[in-house]
Design a protein around this motif. Sequence first.
Motif, PDB file in Angstrom:
ATOM      1  N   THR A   1       0.826  -1.203   0.000  1.00  0.00           N
ATOM      2  CA  THR A   1       0.000   0.000   0.000  1.00  0.00           C
ATOM      3  C   THR A   1       0.866   1.262   0.000  1.00  0.00           C
ATOM      4  OG1 THR A   1      -0.235  -0.180   2.421  1.00  0.00           O
ATOM      5  CG2 THR A   1      -1.978  -1.138   1.068  1.00  0.00           C
TER       6      THR A   1
ATOM      7  N   ALA B   1       1.548   6.744  -7.070  1.00  0.00           N
ATOM      8  CA  ALA B   1       0.562   7.759  -7.422  1.00  0.00           C
ATOM      9  C   ALA B   1       1.099   9.175  -7.271  1.00  0.00           C
ATOM     10  CB  ALA B   1      -0.694   7.576  -6.560  1.00  0.00           C
TER      11      ALA B   1
ATOM     12  N   ARG C   1      -2.594  -0.027 -11.407  1.00  0.00           N
ATOM     13  CA  ARG C   1      -1.275   0.544 -11.694  1.00  0.00           C
ATOM     14  C   ARG C   1      -0.189  -0.174 -10.892  1.00  0.00           C
ATOM     15  NH1 ARG C   1       0.223   7.000 -11.129  1.00  0.00           N
ATOM     16  NH2 ARG C   1       2.430   6.828 -11.747  1.00  0.00           N
ATOM     17  N   THR C   2      -0.462  -0.442  -9.631  1.00  0.00           N
ATOM     18  CA  THR C   2       0.517  -1.128  -8.785  1.00  0.00           C
ATOM     19  C   THR C   2       0.700  -2.570  -9.229  1.00  0.00           C
ATOM     20  OG1 THR C   2      -0.196   0.293  -6.973  1.00  0.00           O
ATOM     21  CG2 THR C   2       1.148  -1.608  -6.395  1.00  0.00           C
TER      22      THR C   2
ATOM     23  N   VAL D   1      -4.185  -3.821  -3.835  1.00  0.00           N
ATOM     24  CA  VAL D   1      -3.624  -2.666  -4.539  1.00  0.00           C
ATOM     25  C   VAL D   1      -4.385  -2.447  -5.845  1.00  0.00           C
ATOM     26  CG1 VAL D   1      -1.296  -2.790  -3.568  1.00  0.00           C
ATOM     27  CG2 VAL D   1      -1.857  -4.166  -5.579  1.00  0.00           C
ATOM     28  N   ASP D   2      -4.136  -1.297  -6.472  1.00  0.00           N
ATOM     29  CA  ASP D   2      -4.844  -0.946  -7.705  1.00  0.00           C
ATOM     30  C   ASP D   2      -4.133  -1.504  -8.931  1.00  0.00           C
ATOM     31  OD1 ASP D   2      -2.636   0.703  -8.075  1.00  0.00           O
ATOM     32  OD2 ASP D   2      -3.704   2.554  -7.548  1.00  0.00           O
TER      33      ASP D   2
ATOM     34  N   GLN E   1       1.808   1.676  -3.606  1.00  0.00           N
ATOM     35  CA  GLN E   1       0.713   2.234  -4.399  1.00  0.00           C
ATOM     36  C   GLN E   1       0.647   3.751  -4.260  1.00  0.00           C
ATOM     37  OE1 GLN E   1      -3.235   0.303  -4.452  1.00  0.00           O
ATOM     38  NE2 GLN E   1      -4.080   2.274  -3.764  1.00  0.00           N
TER      39      GLN E   1
ATOM     40  N   GLU F   1      -5.238  -8.872  -6.694  1.00  0.00           N
ATOM     41  CA  GLU F   1      -6.369  -8.233  -7.375  1.00  0.00           C
ATOM     42  C   GLU F   1      -7.695  -8.674  -6.751  1.00  0.00           C
ATOM     43  OE1 GLU F   1      -7.884  -7.449 -11.950  1.00  0.00           O
ATOM     44  OE2 GLU F   1      -6.735  -9.274 -11.495  1.00  0.00           O
TER      45      GLU F   1
END
Length: 481
Positions: A38, A45, A103-104, A100-101, A41, A95
């Motif tokens: 996290t 960003a 992008r990560t 995480v999103d 991430q 996922e």
Amino acid sequence: MTDEPRGGAAPSLQAVPAAPLPSVRPSVALLTDRYELTMLQAALADGTAHRHCVFEVFTRRLPAGRRYGVLAGTGRILEALAHFRFGDAELAYLERAGVVDDRTLDFLRGYRFTGTIQGYAEGEIFFPGSPVLQVEGTFAEAVLLETLILSILNYDSAIASAASRMTSAAVDRPVLEMGSRRAHEQAAVAAARAAVVGGFAGTSNLEAGMRYGLDTIGTAAHSFTLLHDDERSAFDSQVASLGSGTTLLVDTYDVRRGVENAIAAGGTSLGAVRLDSGDLGVLAVEVRRQLDELGATGTKIVVTSDLDEHAIAGLAAMPVDVYGVGTSLVTGSGAPTCGMVYKLVARADPSGVLQPVAKASAHKTSQGGRKGAARRYGPDGRAVEEVLVTGPDDLVVAWSPEDGGALDDQADETADGERPDVRSLLVPLVVDGAVDSRWVGAYGVQNAARHHLQARAELPRGGRRLSAGDPAIPTVDLVLR
């Protein structure tokens, strides 16, 4: 009261699905804490993920009563780096769990550590504040390794530190590791490796033997004697299978009778007898006398049963030839962790220049900036100081003991006018992602064990005492300007 089926019909048995076997994956990337990902991430960003950083591993204090620590696990970290990969299974889990999103996830898919790691050689002695490992690279690359590095170094170093105290107390008598049944099955393998780094002569763990080329030991337990109709037939069987050089366990019933049966079965060339209960010191004296009277003057005495460094020291004057240690070893003999931490000490500012950073929390302060490290020796060749080198990053990187500088002002002249020796403690381990093979595999363990014996021998007299006291040598700062 159990309900009976009507009409006497047999009750139906409900099928219970077997629990799935634990998956064995080559990746070690999820042997980590969620906040590593996290943080990544958020850093991706806001654009700070690719800032150049230096992390250091150190401990703020030694466990109570300890005068030095022993670094172990470095080779295991280097071996794990190749397996720190986020494959399809790991990415799918992250996922699915919403960790995480996207992008990560894309970043993790291509993750490879391409930075640099240096640190103390495995087997080296360390003290509070010693920068035993330095990880340099982007924040994104280096932060992900925190938990894996600490979980390995904290456990392995705790075991090696305990092992060193035990082998020091044993002086020249071999100490054998036999603690697998008292630890997690994978921790048992790590403990066996760390024990050998700390001076142990062998292990009962076969996986450790195969993985790291360690000598393995072991013959029979009390159950083997109890299996047979009498002790003598059990001993005859063991000698017939393993030869007269084997070790016979003589305390299943009466020790004196056990020794008689052992020599009757193995002859006066019997390798050893083992004592696993009772007052080991008293029994060792009695058994030694009995063996000598029977003509088995070369038969050794092995003692086991809840030994630690203090018990080993207490048996120093007894005719014991070999010690076997289990529970105390794999639990760190009262100090199951070293309290090592992984702290960011420098990061690039917006212009790309490394700036020192430090935590200022009460009782958890850290010293900012990359550190150099050296050990200074007196005229007798024994260590007198641990030297931490601080200052501007470029000066610390370029510093070497040959530079002298402020260190000369602290050094005492020797009898012939020469300065005492100073040894640099940091060695390269990973350069631009490439691992130095000297520190991995079976050779890495041998190298670490040799290094530890040399480093421990350099401690000042009294530095290896088991009694509580200050660290064996003080740590001083050398500030470069």
